[in-house]
Design a protein around this motif. Structure first.
Motif, PDB file in Angstrom:
ATOM      1  N   ARG A  35      82.221  24.126 -27.449  1.00  0.00           N
ATOM      2  CA  ARG A  35      81.906  25.423 -26.840  1.00  0.00           C
ATOM      3  C   ARG A  35      81.363  25.263 -25.427  1.00  0.00           C
ATOM      4  NH1 ARG A  35      79.452  27.092 -32.700  1.00  0.00           N
ATOM      5  NH2 ARG A  35      81.451  27.774 -33.599  1.00  0.00           N
ATOM      6  N   ARG A  36      80.607  24.200 -25.204  1.00  0.00           N
ATOM      7  CA  ARG A  36      80.112  23.936 -23.844  1.00  0.00           C
ATOM      8  C   ARG A  36      81.269  23.622 -22.907  1.00  0.00           C
ATOM      9  NH1 ARG A  36      76.330  19.102 -23.912  1.00  0.00           N
ATOM     10  NH2 ARG A  36      78.323  17.993 -24.052  1.00  0.00           N
ATOM     11  N   ARG A  37      82.244  22.861 -23.396  1.00  0.00           N
ATOM     12  CA  ARG A  37      83.396  22.526 -22.554  1.00  0.00           C
ATOM     13  C   ARG A  37      84.184  23.783 -22.212  1.00  0.00           C
ATOM     14  NH1 ARG A  37      84.219  19.645 -18.787  1.00  0.00           N
ATOM     15  NH2 ARG A  37      83.211  17.922 -19.922  1.00  0.00           N
ATOM     16  N   ILE A  38      84.317  24.682 -23.170  1.00  0.00           N
ATOM     17  CA  ILE A  38      85.008  25.945 -22.905  1.00  0.00           C
ATOM     18  C   ILE A  38      84.297  26.715 -21.801  1.00  0.00           C
ATOM     19  CG2 ILE A  38      85.531  28.220 -23.881  1.00  0.00           C
ATOM     20  CD1 ILE A  38      86.061  26.780 -26.566  1.00  0.00           C
ATOM     21  N   ARG A  39      82.971  26.737 -21.859  1.00  0.00           N
ATOM     22  CA  ARG A  39      82.196  27.437 -20.815  1.00  0.00           C
ATOM     23  C   ARG A  39      82.311  26.735 -19.475  1.00  0.00           C
ATOM     24  NH1 ARG A  39      78.282  27.384 -24.837  1.00  0.00           N
ATOM     25  NH2 ARG A  39      77.107  25.802 -23.674  1.00  0.00           N
ATOM     26  N   GLU A  40      82.113  25.419 -19.469  1.00  0.00           N
ATOM     27  CA  GLU A  40      82.078  24.690 -18.204  1.00  0.00           C
ATOM     28  C   GLU A  40      83.437  24.684 -17.503  1.00  0.00           C
ATOM     29  OE1 GLU A  40      80.468  20.824 -18.913  1.00  0.00           O
ATOM     30  OE2 GLU A  40      78.413  21.571 -19.187  1.00  0.00           O
ATOM     31  N   ASP A  41      84.512  24.692 -18.295  1.00  0.00           N
ATOM     32  CA  ASP A  41      85.840  24.739 -17.698  1.00  0.00           C
ATOM     33  C   ASP A  41      86.292  26.160 -17.376  1.00  0.00           C
ATOM     34  OD1 ASP A  41      85.918  22.022 -17.929  1.00  0.00           O
ATOM     35  OD2 ASP A  41      87.443  21.937 -19.489  1.00  0.00           O
ATOM     36  N   GLY A  42      85.443  27.129 -17.732  1.00  0.00           N
ATOM     37  CA  GLY A  42      85.767  28.524 -17.427  1.00  0.00           C
ATOM     38  C   GLY A  42      87.058  28.986 -18.063  1.00  0.00           C
ATOM     39  N   LEU A  43      87.250  28.640 -19.323  1.00  0.00           N
ATOM     40  CA  LEU A  43      88.519  28.941 -19.958  1.00  0.00           C
ATOM     41  C   LEU A  43      88.723  30.427 -20.235  1.00  0.00           C
ATOM     42  CD1 LEU A  43      89.090  26.002 -22.467  1.00  0.00           C
ATOM     43  CD2 LEU A  43      89.744  26.226 -20.075  1.00  0.00           C
ATOM     44  N   ILE A  44      87.648  31.152 -20.444  1.00  0.00           N
ATOM     45  CA  ILE A  44      87.781  32.592 -20.684  1.00  0.00           C
ATOM     46  C   ILE A  44      87.859  33.295 -19.338  1.00  0.00           C
ATOM     47  CG2 ILE A  44      86.793  34.627 -21.767  1.00  0.00           C
ATOM     48  CD1 ILE A  44      85.296  32.792 -23.670  1.00  0.00           C
ATOM     49  N   GLY A  45      89.015  33.860 -19.039  1.00  0.00           N
ATOM     50  CA  GLY A  45      89.204  34.501 -17.745  1.00  0.00           C
ATOM     51  C   GLY A  45      88.324  35.719 -17.545  1.00  0.00           C
ATOM     52  N   ASP A  46      87.999  35.987 -16.305  1.00  0.00           N
ATOM     53  CA  ASP A  46      87.161  37.141 -15.986  1.00  0.00           C
ATOM     54  C   ASP A  46      87.821  38.457 -16.377  1.00  0.00           C
ATOM     55  OD1 ASP A  46      85.250  35.446 -14.917  1.00  0.00           O
ATOM     56  OD2 ASP A  46      86.035  35.612 -12.867  1.00  0.00           O
ATOM     57  N   ASP A  47      89.144  38.444 -16.437  1.00  0.00           N
ATOM     58  CA  ASP A  47      89.874  39.676 -16.747  1.00  0.00           C
ATOM     59  C   ASP A  47      90.076  39.885 -18.250  1.00  0.00           C
ATOM     60  OD1 ASP A  47      90.123  40.169 -14.047  1.00  0.00           O
ATOM     61  OD2 ASP A  47      92.058  39.150 -13.895  1.00  0.00           O
ATOM     62  N   ALA A  48      89.647  38.920 -19.061  1.00  0.00           N
ATOM     63  CA  ALA A  48      89.831  39.043 -20.512  1.00  0.00           C
ATOM     64  C   ALA A  48      88.897  40.105 -21.072  1.00  0.00           C
ATOM     65  CB  ALA A  48      89.564  37.705 -21.194  1.00  0.00           C
ATOM     66  N   THR A  49      89.477  41.080 -21.760  1.00  0.00           N
ATOM     67  CA  THR A  49      88.706  42.161 -22.370  1.00  0.00           C
ATOM     68  C   THR A  49      89.276  42.449 -23.754  1.00  0.00           C
ATOM     69  OG1 THR A  49      90.156  43.909 -21.534  1.00  0.00           O
ATOM     70  CG2 THR A  49      88.332  43.199 -20.094  1.00  0.00           C
ATOM     71  N   PRO A  50      88.549  43.175 -24.591  1.00  0.00           N
ATOM     72  CA  PRO A  50      89.109  43.558 -25.897  1.00  0.00           C
ATOM     73  C   PRO A  50      90.413  44.345 -25.749  1.00  0.00           C
ATOM     74  CG  PRO A  50      86.747  43.901 -25.882  1.00  0.00           C
ATOM     75  CD  PRO A  50      87.127  43.566 -24.469  1.00  0.00           C
ATOM     76  N   GLN A  51      90.536  45.099 -24.662  1.00  0.00           N
ATOM     77  CA  GLN A  51      91.746  45.880 -24.434  1.00  0.00           C
ATOM     78  C   GLN A  51      92.870  45.027 -23.827  1.00  0.00           C
ATOM     79  OE1 GLN A  51      88.623  46.859 -23.195  1.00  0.00           O
ATOM     80  NE2 GLN A  51      88.290  48.079 -25.082  1.00  0.00           N
ATOM     81  N   ASN A  52      92.497  43.941 -23.171  1.00  0.00           N
ATOM     82  CA  ASN A  52      93.461  43.054 -22.523  1.00  0.00           C
ATOM     83  C   ASN A  52      93.102  41.605 -22.843  1.00  0.00           C
ATOM     84  OD1 ASN A  52      95.588  42.222 -20.799  1.00  0.00           O
ATOM     85  ND2 ASN A  52      94.129  41.929 -19.115  1.00  0.00           N
ATOM     86  N   PRO A  53      93.273  41.192 -24.102  1.00  0.00           N
ATOM     87  CA  PRO A  53      92.847  39.853 -24.518  1.00  0.00           C
ATOM     88  C   PRO A  53      93.734  38.754 -23.948  1.00  0.00           C
ATOM     89  CG  PRO A  53      94.043  40.915 -26.296  1.00  0.00           C
ATOM     90  CD  PRO A  53      93.878  41.951 -25.222  1.00  0.00           C
ATOM     91  N   GLU A  54      93.153  37.563 -23.844  1.00  0.00           N
ATOM     92  CA  GLU A  54      93.919  36.380 -23.466  1.00  0.00           C
ATOM     93  C   GLU A  54      94.575  35.784 -24.712  1.00  0.00           C
ATOM     94  OE1 GLU A  54      91.866  34.449 -19.500  1.00  0.00           O
ATOM     95  OE2 GLU A  54      91.772  33.365 -21.402  1.00  0.00           O
ATOM     96  N   THR A  55      95.740  35.194 -24.515  1.00  0.00           N
ATOM     97  CA  THR A  55      96.414  34.469 -25.592  1.00  0.00           C
ATOM     98  C   THR A  55      96.264  32.976 -25.340  1.00  0.00           C
ATOM     99  OG1 THR A  55      98.057  36.214 -25.948  1.00  0.00           O
ATOM    100  CG2 THR A  55      98.611  34.004 -26.741  1.00  0.00           C
ATOM    101  N   TRP A  56      95.715  32.267 -26.323  1.00  0.00           N
ATOM    102  CA  TRP A  56      95.572  30.822 -26.232  1.00  0.00           C
ATOM    103  C   TRP A  56      96.525  30.190 -27.235  1.00  0.00           C
ATOM    104  CZ3 TRP A  56      89.616  29.434 -25.921  1.00  0.00           C
ATOM    105  CH2 TRP A  56      89.101  29.978 -24.718  1.00  0.00           C
ATOM    106  N   LEU A  57      97.432  29.352 -26.751  1.00  0.00           N
ATOM    107  CA  LEU A  57      98.366  28.654 -27.623  1.00  0.00           C
ATOM    108  C   LEU A  57      97.812  27.270 -27.948  1.00  0.00           C
ATOM    109  CD1 LEU A  57     101.144  28.572 -29.033  1.00  0.00           C
ATOM    110  CD2 LEU A  57     102.059  27.536 -26.943  1.00  0.00           C
ATOM    111  N   LEU A  58      97.629  27.008 -29.233  1.00  0.00           N
ATOM    112  CA  LEU A  58      97.102  25.721 -29.699  1.00  0.00           C
ATOM    113  C   LEU A  58      98.234  24.855 -30.224  1.00  0.00           C
ATOM    114  CD1 LEU A  58      94.791  23.788 -30.687  1.00  0.00           C
ATOM    115  CD2 LEU A  58      94.797  25.126 -32.820  1.00  0.00           C
ATOM    116  N   GLY A  59      98.361  23.655 -29.678  1.00  0.00           N
ATOM    117  CA  GLY A  59      99.299  22.687 -30.225  1.00  0.00           C
ATOM    118  C   GLY A  59      98.730  22.145 -31.529  1.00  0.00           C
ATOM    119  N   LEU A  60      99.280  22.578 -32.655  1.00  0.00           N
ATOM    120  CA  LEU A  60      98.735  22.262 -33.976  1.00  0.00           C
ATOM    121  C   LEU A  60      99.648  21.284 -34.706  1.00  0.00           C
ATOM    122  CD1 LEU A  60      96.531  22.956 -36.132  1.00  0.00           C
ATOM    123  CD2 LEU A  60      98.079  24.747 -36.934  1.00  0.00           C
ATOM    124  N   SER A  61      99.276  20.016 -34.706  1.00  0.00           N
ATOM    125  CA  SER A  61     100.103  18.995 -35.357  1.00  0.00           C
ATOM    126  C   SER A  61      99.828  18.884 -36.845  1.00  0.00           C
ATOM    127  CB  SER A  61      99.863  17.637 -34.703  1.00  0.00           C
ATOM    128  OG  SER A  61      98.546  17.166 -34.996  1.00  0.00           O
TER     129      SER A  61
END
Length: 320
Positions: A35-61
């Motif tokens: 969770r710290r890495r997610i924050r420090e890398d700024g992965l959640i965009g400033d424009d992400a909102t409940p009305q306009n969510p971001e899509t994160w694709l996870l490579g799931l092996s």
């Protein structure tokens, strides 16, 4: 030995920090670092909102790394409507091995109620890795072929899903090994790409839909701790090694780092701290000075060549 943070029995001694951790505090520590890495890398965009969510694709092996990352992400964003998590599993066509890991990936996605897509080399490239290994027209390690094909499909499906981020489960050991290999090979351009892959796209690529920013939120966590987390959390993971895994050079680097870590705890963290800084400088030097991007004459994909590496390799295999 008691846990450093409580009176429970420790299940891990993290020599690099000196801490002894019980099951509860080990899991909490791994989750905190992701969770710290997610924050420090700024992965959640400033424009992400409940009305306009971001899509994160996870490579799931279906292996321990991607399942642990997926579990933490699913838990972290379960009540956060700004992030929509989807998973992609790639079936390379390795008899027995990938079938079992696909079962693990599917079980995990069903358990977490995550949208899950499965794509195959057979459908996408009309080949399977078992055949590639048998033919080996380029006289390369199996991982070299597979890496090219896998990266192509991850990028292609990230774009197809309209993903804002592409996440992979690389852990600290994976990253430290790659860093050492790039250092020893003097591959500064690849170091610059590490910054691109870990912390976002180069500025001149940021407006291109063909380059979805990549992230590795698990990269601060040692492999041993990831495996222990998966066991303690009773996650559905496939622990077997790929039967075609034969990167002899990476194996030597892996053993070197293991020995160094045993004698000098914290070596992997030190390598990555320096590597991150160097990668940033390399990326800055390469900005605006990289090769021109064009379209592959065969598939129309983005490449610096007339024919992209994926098409070169698939054609070589089919011709063999």
């Amino acid at each position: 030995m008691d846990c450093t943070k409580c009176d429970r029995e420790a299940v891990l001694h993290a020599a690099y920090s000196g801490a002894h951790l019980c099951e509860h505090h080990l899991r909490a520590s791994v989750e905190k670092r992701v969770r710290r890495r997610i924050r420090e890398d700024g992965l959640i965009g400033d424009d992400a909102t409940p009305q306009n969510p971001e899509t994160w694709l996870l490579g799931l092996s279906g292996g321990k790394d991607s399942v642990v990352l997926g579990s933490i992400l699913a838990d972290t964003f379960a009540e956060d409507p700004r992030i929509e998590l989807v998973a992609l599993t790639i079936h390379e066509g390795i008899k027995g091995y990938r079938d079992e890991s696909l079962d693990a990936a599917s079980a995990f996605a069903d358990e977490q109620e995550i949208s899950h897509e499965v794509v195959t080399y057979a459908d996408e490239f009309d080949l399977e890795m078992d055949r590639v290994v048998e033919k080996d027209p380029e006289n390369m390690a199996a991982c070299a072929y597979c890496g090219v094909f896998r990266r192509e499909l991850l990028a292609e499906y990230a774009e197809a899903y309209g993903a804002d981020k592409l996440l992979t489960g690389h852990n600290l050991d994976d990253e430290a090994q790659t860093a050492m290999m790039n250092f020893l090979e003097g591959d500064v351009a690849q170091m610059a790409k590490h910054f691109d892959a870990s912390l976002g796209p180069f500025p001149e690529r940021s407006e291109s839909t063909e380059f979805v920013p990549r992230a590795k939120p698990l990269r601060d966590v040692p492999e041993k701790e990831v495996a222990l987390y998966a066991h303690l959390a009773d996650l559905p993971v496939h622990m077997a090694e790929c039967p075609h895994s034969s990167e002899a050079y990476r194996g030597e680097i892996q053993q070197l780092l293991f020995d160094l870590e045993e004698r000098h705890p914290g070596t992997r963290h030190s390598i990555m701290a320096g590597y991150e800084e160097f990668a940033k400088l390399a990326a800055e030097a390469y900005r605006g000075d990289g090769p021109d991007l064009g379209e592959c004459e065969r598939c129309g994909g983005t490449t610096t060549r007339e024919i992209c590496r994926t098409c070169q390799l698939t054609e070589a295999v089919h011709a063999a």
